[in-house]
Design a protein around this motif. Structure first.
Motif, PDB file in Angstrom:
ATOM      1  N   PRO A   1       0.873  -1.144   0.001  1.00 54.82           N
ATOM      2  CA  PRO A   1       0.186  -0.109   0.021  1.00 54.82           C
ATOM      3  C   PRO A   1       0.663   1.104  -0.209  1.00 54.82           C
ATOM      4  O   PRO A   1       2.007   1.134   0.510  1.00 54.82           O
ATOM      5  CB  PRO A   1      -0.842  -0.144   1.364  1.00 54.82           C
ATOM      6  N   PRO A   2       0.392   2.296  -0.549  1.00 56.42           N
ATOM      7  CA  PRO A   2       1.061   3.453  -0.481  1.00 56.42           C
ATOM      8  C   PRO A   2       1.722   3.959   0.980  1.00 56.42           C
ATOM      9  O   PRO A   2       0.791   3.669   1.939  1.00 56.42           O
ATOM     10  CB  PRO A   2       0.010   4.647  -0.927  1.00 56.42           C
ATOM     11  N   PRO A   3       2.735   4.747   1.013  1.00 50.56           N
ATOM     12  CA  PRO A   3       3.274   4.893   2.169  1.00 50.56           C
ATOM     13  C   PRO A   3       2.179   5.750   3.152  1.00 50.56           C
ATOM     14  O   PRO A   3       1.369   6.625   2.531  1.00 50.56           O
ATOM     15  CB  PRO A   3       4.437   5.970   1.963  1.00 50.56           C
ATOM     16  N   GLY A   4       2.122   5.543   4.418  1.00 48.88           N
ATOM     17  CA  GLY A   4       0.988   6.196   5.285  1.00 48.88           C
ATOM     18  C   GLY A   4      -0.294   5.126   5.725  1.00 48.88           C
ATOM     19  O   GLY A   4      -0.878   5.585   6.362  1.00 48.88           O
ATOM     20  N   TRP A   5      -0.358   4.094   4.638  1.00 46.15           N
ATOM     21  CA  TRP A   5      -1.316   3.339   4.983  1.00 46.15           C
ATOM     22  C   TRP A   5      -1.039   1.948   5.336  1.00 46.15           C
ATOM     23  O   TRP A   5      -0.001   1.307   4.708  1.00 46.15           O
ATOM     24  CB  TRP A   5      -2.473   3.367   3.678  1.00 46.15           C
ATOM     25  N   SER A   6      -1.595   1.254   6.048  1.00 44.72           N
ATOM     26  CA  SER A   6      -0.998  -0.170   6.615  1.00 44.72           C
ATOM     27  C   SER A   6      -1.657  -1.252   5.785  1.00 44.72           C
ATOM     28  O   SER A   6      -1.160  -2.466   5.788  1.00 44.72           O
ATOM     29  CB  SER A   6      -1.669  -0.503   7.931  1.00 44.72           C
ATOM     30  N   SER A   7      -2.761  -0.828   4.904  1.00 50.31           N
ATOM     31  CA  SER A   7      -3.297  -1.801   3.804  1.00 50.31           C
ATOM     32  C   SER A   7      -3.679  -1.079   2.687  1.00 50.31           C
ATOM     33  O   SER A   7      -4.128   0.069   2.786  1.00 50.31           O
ATOM     34  CB  SER A   7      -4.071  -2.741   4.634  1.00 50.31           C
ATOM     35  N   TRP A   8      -4.008  -2.113   1.556  1.00 47.98           N
ATOM     36  CA  TRP A   8      -4.893  -1.527   0.660  1.00 47.98           C
ATOM     37  C   TRP A   8      -6.162  -0.971   1.054  1.00 47.98           C
ATOM     38  O   TRP A   8      -6.870   0.170   0.539  1.00 47.98           O
ATOM     39  CB  TRP A   8      -4.783  -2.306  -0.726  1.00 47.98           C
ATOM     40  N   ASP A   9      -6.763  -1.808   1.526  1.00 46.58           N
ATOM     41  CA  ASP A   9      -8.383  -1.432   2.086  1.00 46.58           C
ATOM     42  C   ASP A   9      -8.287  -0.429   3.116  1.00 46.58           C
ATOM     43  O   ASP A   9      -9.284   0.580   2.984  1.00 46.58           O
ATOM     44  CB  ASP A   9      -9.054  -2.896   3.103  1.00 46.58           C
ATOM     45  N   ALA A  10      -7.319  -0.045   3.759  1.00 51.51           N
ATOM     46  CA  ALA A  10      -7.099   1.349   4.547  1.00 51.51           C
ATOM     47  C   ALA A  10      -7.167   2.338   3.673  1.00 51.51           C
ATOM     48  O   ALA A  10      -7.837   3.506   3.799  1.00 51.51           O
ATOM     49  CB  ALA A  10      -6.037   1.323   5.602  1.00 51.51           C
ATOM     50  N   TRP A  11      -6.476   2.445   2.746  1.00 48.53           N
ATOM     51  CA  TRP A  11      -6.192   3.412   1.397  1.00 48.53           C
ATOM     52  C   TRP A  11      -7.381   3.419   0.824  1.00 48.53           C
ATOM     53  O   TRP A  11      -8.111   4.662   0.406  1.00 48.53           O
ATOM     54  CB  TRP A  11      -5.200   2.978   0.498  1.00 48.53           C
ATOM     55  N   PHE A  12      -8.073   2.489   0.402  1.00 52.25           N
ATOM     56  CA  PHE A  12      -9.384   2.386  -0.482  1.00 52.25           C
ATOM     57  C   PHE A  12     -10.626   3.155   0.605  1.00 52.25           C
ATOM     58  O   PHE A  12     -11.215   3.951   0.220  1.00 52.25           O
ATOM     59  CB  PHE A  12      -9.882   1.039  -0.649  1.00 52.25           C
ATOM     60  N   ASP A  13     -10.561   2.830   1.986  1.00 52.29           N
ATOM     61  CA  ASP A  13     -11.283   3.647   2.958  1.00 52.29           C
ATOM     62  C   ASP A  13     -11.256   5.073   2.850  1.00 52.29           C
ATOM     63  O   ASP A  13     -12.064   5.535   2.849  1.00 52.29           O
ATOM     64  CB  ASP A  13     -11.311   2.844   4.307  1.00 52.29           C
TER      65      ASP A  13
END
Length: 151
Positions: A39-51
């Motif tokens: 996931p991009p820097p600053g997010w622990s997962s892709w789902d967190a980034w999507f959210d």
């Protein structure tokens, strides 16, 4: 000079339109030795980034992302599109496994054949050996029909 201060070239990545991003990403990850992109820097997962970016749950399978674990080669994205592939690619990848023309033809050919067999086992198909009488490369298609060469 590139478009960003201190750069020589423009940063770039490859995007492939497809019907099944996860399937095609899986094939190309194995074919190229790539891995799913973190996931991009600053997010622990892709789902967190999507959210955080309000991506609807039903759209989260519309893309898959790969990166070169060594950080050398460009990133690859796979995006779901509604239309099927209908014509030959105007741009394609060359998988240069043979070592180049300075390597004896018999050795280059052995390397190419070995790689072609591996890629067929992953779901690729052979389209042609070029030239047919003493092949320099093999034209193949990935599981969705996108052409590439093994040379």
């Amino acid at each position: 000079m590139g478009p960003y201060p201190g750069t020589v070239a423009t940063p770039w990545s490859l995007t492939i339109d497809c019907a099944s991003p996860s399937t095609l990403a899986g094939f190309w990850a194995e074919a190229l030795g790539y891995a799913p992109a973190p996931p991009p820097p600053g997010w622990s997962s892709w789902d967190a980034w999507f959210d955080d970016h309000d991506v609807p749950v039903d759209e989260r399978g519309d893309g898959a992302f790969l990166h070169d674990p060594a950080g050398v080669a460009p990133a690859i994205s796979f995006l779901r599109v509604p239309e099927d592939k209908i014509v030959k690619n105007r741009m394609h990848l060359d998988l240069a496994v043979g070592g180049g023309r300075h390597v004896a033809w018999d050795e280059r050919r052995r390397r190419v054949v070995t790689e072609v067999e591996r890629l067929v086992a992953l779901g690729a198909t052979v389209l042609a050996e070029v030239p047919a009488d003493r092949p320099d490369h093999v034209t193949m298609a990935d599981p969705e029909g996108n052409e590439f060469d093994v040379l």
